[in-house]
Structure formats: structure tokens, C-alpha cells
Enzyme design. Structure first.
Site, PDB file in Angstrom:
ATOM      1  N   HIS A   1       0.711  -1.244   0.119  1.00 42.66           N
ATOM      2  CA  HIS A   1       0.095   0.070   0.066  1.00 42.66           C
ATOM      3  C   HIS A   1       0.771   1.343  -0.055  1.00 42.66           C
ATOM      4  O   HIS A   1       1.860   1.313   0.618  1.00 42.66           O
ATOM      5  CB  HIS A   1      -0.785   0.321   1.230  1.00 42.66           C
ATOM      6  CG  HIS A   1      -1.671   1.106   1.325  1.00 42.66           C
ATOM      7  ND1 HIS A   1      -2.916   1.110   0.362  1.00 42.66           N
ATOM      8  CD2 HIS A   1      -1.728   2.331   1.698  1.00 42.66           C
ATOM      9  CE1 HIS A   1      -3.552   2.257   0.643  1.00 42.66           C
ATOM     10  NE2 HIS A   1      -2.844   2.999   1.418  1.00 42.66           N
TER      11      HIS A   1
ATOM     12  N   ASP B   1     -15.421   2.195   8.198  1.00 41.43           N
ATOM     13  CA  ASP B   1     -14.283   3.168   7.461  1.00 41.43           C
ATOM     14  C   ASP B   1     -15.136   3.971   6.332  1.00 41.43           C
ATOM     15  O   ASP B   1     -14.505   5.379   6.251  1.00 41.43           O
ATOM     16  CB  ASP B   1     -13.321   2.267   6.722  1.00 41.43           C
ATOM     17  CG  ASP B   1     -12.293   3.168   5.880  1.00 41.43           C
ATOM     18  OD1 ASP B   1     -11.559   3.979   6.744  1.00 41.43           O
ATOM     19  OD2 ASP B   1     -12.016   3.084   4.656  1.00 41.43           O
TER      20      ASP B   1
ATOM     21  N   ARG C   1     -14.556  12.347   7.919  1.00 45.14           N
ATOM     22  CA  ARG C   1     -13.168  13.136   7.921  1.00 45.14           C
ATOM     23  C   ARG C   1     -12.848  14.206   6.889  1.00 45.14           C
ATOM     24  O   ARG C   1     -12.263  15.088   7.300  1.00 45.14           O
ATOM     25  CB  ARG C   1     -12.196  11.989   8.135  1.00 45.14           C
ATOM     26  CG  ARG C   1     -12.117  11.294   9.440  1.00 45.14           C
ATOM     27  CD  ARG C   1     -11.131   9.917   9.384  1.00 45.14           C
ATOM     28  NE  ARG C   1      -9.873  10.420   8.777  1.00 45.14           N
ATOM     29  CZ  ARG C   1      -9.030   9.642   8.209  1.00 45.14           C
ATOM     30  NH1 ARG C   1      -9.513   8.460   7.920  1.00 45.14           N
ATOM     31  NH2 ARG C   1      -7.734   9.744   7.855  1.00 45.14           N
TER      32      ARG C   1
ATOM     33  N   SER D   1      -7.828   3.439   8.974  1.00 47.30           N
ATOM     34  CA  SER D   1      -8.361   3.416   7.884  1.00 47.30           C
ATOM     35  C   SER D   1      -7.776   2.670   6.765  1.00 47.30           C
ATOM     36  O   SER D   1      -8.324   1.710   6.050  1.00 47.30           O
ATOM     37  CB  SER D   1      -8.592   4.696   7.303  1.00 47.30           C
ATOM     38  OG  SER D   1      -9.044   4.731   5.934  1.00 47.30           O
TER      39      SER D   1
ATOM     40  N   LYS E   1      -8.730  -2.059   5.994  1.00 44.43           N
ATOM     41  CA  LYS E   1      -9.219  -2.878   4.725  1.00 44.43           C
ATOM     42  C   LYS E   1      -8.065  -3.835   4.406  1.00 44.43           C
ATOM     43  O   LYS E   1      -8.359  -4.732   3.797  1.00 44.43           O
ATOM     44  CB  LYS E   1      -9.114  -1.529   3.774  1.00 44.43           C
ATOM     45  CG  LYS E   1     -10.158  -0.476   3.894  1.00 44.43           C
ATOM     46  CD  LYS E   1     -10.312   0.370   2.819  1.00 44.43           C
ATOM     47  CE  LYS E   1      -9.343   1.425   2.657  1.00 44.43           C
ATOM     48  NZ  LYS E   1      -9.486   2.555   3.681  1.00 44.43           N
TER      49      LYS E   1
END
Length: 437
Positions: free
Chosen positions: A85, A164, A171, A186, A190
Site C-alpha cells: 500500500h 471506514d 473526516r 483506515s 481494509k
């Protein structure tokens, strides 16, 4: 459990109990008459933003958010499951390269990615520039991709970490996006839901990054490693430079081209080296290698012999896309017109401001200001002169691919101010700034 009491605890600097966190996350997932309203959620988000969270609080928040929806069990699919990620940057197309390379080395890569927002691009938007590519696979289709190809590249589904979705939307409009524990939860909620055992994080740092300073980037990387480890993931994190765009191509279809060229062995040095390094760490985590030496050799072999390219071709076909784009870039979206932004003096390109390039690409239609905005996959910018390269008056620094004259008029002044030319060449800046774990 009264929402006001939970909010007060964090407002006053206290630590939230697991039960308080569960009530908060459960309300975000359902808003089912439990007494919580969106204004309660917003108030607690602001309290967390202002007062932070201890690692064990953030770890429980992450776990609760993952448990708010479906967690995939991929144990019936043979092979180690590892993902990567990135916190996002300009020209960051490494997922399209390292996913196939890692899969070619035997790693199963269940990659759940996001869309671009603001000045940074999104992996899903790049993939959807390939005609027919489907990022909305059912679970059955996703499993088939992992079995048949070793790689599946999809977006977040409705039943993955639903809390989320609610909290991120709140947010985004309440100035609480930058909270490190909330970012951590967050991202990792996932990733935990993907059914992976390992994760490689690429935390960008610099002008074109979400985290502008090294200290903030380090704090986020440390948080992700600690919270991921506490939730059973084997996590490695890199902090990488994002002052200048990564590679030369910025824009969805353009970045697909550069990704394929990289898999063919023709990519820019920075894109190639970062993709290889991240993929090698994925292989190391997957197979428990003591260091990166052998994994990196395997990745470089998959790059040199075309195995990674063939995985990407199969991935495109498996997910409904046109695999002929690998050999024929004219099948990708293109713009009817291009123009140039030229150097006006002799010297060396000293800096390219990644954020300004990203903003210009968004203005051209290649990005979003709001999540619901449509994008034009064809538009974008090619950086013809990277930092350290010599230019003379009239040399192109940027090649602009555009469709709309009015948008071009808005983007050109930004690009004109996005680079500097100096008499002496700049010092070569490192791409990988730090490694954690």
C-alpha cells in the site's frame, strides 16, 4: 453507553476502552438507533484528531473497523498472501508493476486499491484506463483471479470495513483527515480484511505527498508498523521521496504505458528501482527470507525474462480488460492535442514540484476535487526533463496532453511555475529515505 460520555473521555485526553471503541465503530457501521448520530461521530473524530490515540487504542480501533464487515478467508488458495500500500503521490504507478512482479515470484497478491483524490492519482483510475478492465469483481471472481493469475486488483467492496466508509466521508469534510491513528486504522482495517499475512507500506514524503515532512512520514510509518504487527500482520515500511513526480508520465492512461514499459525493462530508473525494491520486500515477507538479497534477484529475473509482464497481461484478461494494450498502446485512451511547456534559459533542471504537476493534471481532467467527479483517462503530463537533466531555451520540460482549451489555460501557469533551472546541477536526491522493520 452514552455517546457524550465517550466523547468526553477523549476530549479530556483519556484513553478509550475497547467497549467504547466498539460502540463508536458499531455506530459508524450501522447508525441503527443505538443513540449515536453523525454529529456524535464527528465530535469524537475531532477529539481523536486533537488528542491522539495510544498504540493499543489504535490497534483496537483498526481491528473493530475490520470486524465491522467481511474479512476474507483465503486459506483455501495456495501460497503466501502479501499486499503493498502507498500513501499516494504524483506519478506513483508502482502497484501496476510490483504486483505482477511479486506474483511472478510465487506471491499471491490480493490488492485492494483506491481512487485518486486531490493532486494524487489512484490505482483504480489507472486500471480503468485499460478498456474493459473490471475493478468491481465479486468475491468468487476475485478468488478466481488469485488462483489463476496470483494477482487480483480491485476496489473496496460494500461489505469490507463499512465503518471506514462512514468515518472517512466525515473526516473528509471536518478537517480531521490528517490524524495519524485515524489514517492508520483506515488503511489497515481494509488490509486486514483482505486475508493477507504480510504488508509492505510505501509512505511518501515531500512536496507531492500527503505527509509533507520527514517527521510526519516517520510517525505514520511507525504507527502502521506497530498497529499492523499488533493485529498479526508482518509489516515492513519504507519512507520514499515525493518531491518530484515518480517517473515521467503523470495521468491514468499515460501511467499504464509507463508501467508496461517498465515491465518490458524500459522504465525510468526511479520507477524501476522502487518497484523492484518493494516487490522484493513482498517476496521476502512471503517466504521468510533473512534479507532482501535473494528476493531482489528473483524479482529482477522476473523483470528481465518478461514473467512479470505476462502476469500483467493475464491479469488484464482475467479482469475483463483488453490484453492487446500490452503490445498496442493505441488501444488506450489518447487526447487529440498536445502542447509543451519549455525552458527559457540554459542550465540544469533543479526541481520539479510534484504537487503542482499533480494539480495541473487534475485541472486538465485527470483527477478529482470531489469523490464523485468524473475523470478523463487520456489527459496528463509527460515530464520531458527530470531534475539533473540539462536544458536549453526551447527544450520541453513538460509535454501536456489535453482535450479542453479552457482547462489547459488554467493548467499552464501552474506548470510554468512547477520547475526551476539553475546553472549548476542539483545534488542527486535519494529515492528511499528510510526503512522500518
Amino acid at each position: 453507553m452514552r455517546p457524550g460520555d465517550v466523547i468526553q473521555t477523549k476530549r479530556d485526553g483519556g484513553a478509550l476502552s475497547p467497549e467504547q471503541i466498539d460502540a463508536f465503530v458499531g455506530a459508524a457501521a450501522r447508525l441503527d438507533g443505538s443513540g449515536w448520530e453523525k454529529y456524535h461521530l464527528t465530535a469524537l473524530l475531532m477529539a481523536i484528531y486533537l488528542n491522539g490515540m495510544a498504540p493499543d487504542e489504535a490497534a483496537h480501533l483498526t481491528r473493530a473497523m475490520a470486524d465491522s464487515g467481511t474479512r476474507l478467508d483465503l486459506s483455501d488458495i495456495e501460497g503466501p498472501k502479501v499486499d503493498k500500500h502507498s500513501t499516494g503521490g504524483v506519478g506513483d504507478k508502482t502497484s501496476l508493476i510490483l504486483g505482477p512482479l511479486a506474483a511472478a515470484c510465487g506471491v499471491v497478491v490480493p490488492m485492494m486499491s483506491g481512487r485518486g483524490l486531490g493532486h494524487s492519482g489512484g490505482t483504480l483510475d489507472k486500471l480503468e484506463a485499460i478498456p474493459g478492465f473490471n475493478v468491481h469483481l465479486s468475491e468468487t471472481e476475485f478468488r478466481a483471479a488469485l488462483r489463476n493469475v496470483g494477482l487480483g486488483m480491485i476496489g473496496q467492496t460494500a461489505d469490507i470495513a463499512p465503518a471506514d466508509k462512514t468515518l472517512y466521508a466525515l473526516r473528509d469534510v471536518t478537517a480531521t483527515v490528517e490524524s495519524i491513528p485515524l489514517i492508520t486504522a483506515s488503511i489497515l482495517s481494509k488490509k486486514l480484511s483482505e486475508g493477507i499475512s504480510g504488508l509492505v507500506m510505501d509512505v511518501k514524503s515531500g512536496r507531492g505527498a500527503f505527509m509533507k515532512t520527514r517527521d510526519r512520514s516517520r510517525a505514520l510509518a511507525q504507527s502502521i508498523v506497530k498497529v499492523g504487527t499488533a493485529n498479526g500482520l508482518n509489516v515492513s515500511a519504507f519512507i520514499t521521496a515525493m518531491d518530484a513526480p515518480l517517473g515521467r508520465f503523470v495521468g491514468n492512461a499515460l501511467e499504464v504505458v509507463e508501467s508496461i514499459e517498465t515491465l518490458k525493462g524500459n522504465g525510468p530508473k526511479d520507477v524501476t528501482e522502487l518497484s523492484v525494491k518493494l516487490a522484493a520486500r513482498m517476496v521476502r515477507i512471503a517466504f521468510g527470507a533473512p534479507d532482501d538479497t535473494k528476493p531482489e534477484a528473483l524479482v529482477r529475473e522476473a523483470l528481465a525474462n518478461g514473467a512479470g509482464l505476462e502476469v500483467f497481461r493475464k491479469c488484464i484478461e482475467q479482469q475483463g480488460g483488453d490484453p492487446r494494450v500490452v503490445d498496442d498502446y493505441s488501444r488506450l485512451p489518447t487526447t487529440p492535442t498536445t502542447t509543451r511547456v519549455n525552458a527559457d534559459r540554459t542550465g540544469f533542471v533543479a526541481t520539479i514540484d510534484a504537487e503542482k504537476v499533480g494539480i495541473a493534471a487534475r485541472i486538465l481532467g485527470g483527477g478529482r476535487s470531489r469523490a464523485e467527479d468524473a475523470i478523463d483517462p487520456a489527459v496528463g503530463i509527460i515530464v520531458r526533463a527530470k531534475p539533473g537533466e540539462h536544458v536549453v531555451p526551447g527544450d520541453a520540460v513538460f509535454e501536456v496532453h489535453y482535450r479542453d482549451d479552457a482547462k489547459l489555460t488554467s493548467a499552464l501557469p501552474i506548470l510554468a511555475g512547477a520547475f526551476q533551472v539553475t546553472e549548476a546541477p542539483p545534488a542527486e536526491a535519494p529515492l528511499i529515505l528510510e526503512e522500518l522493520a
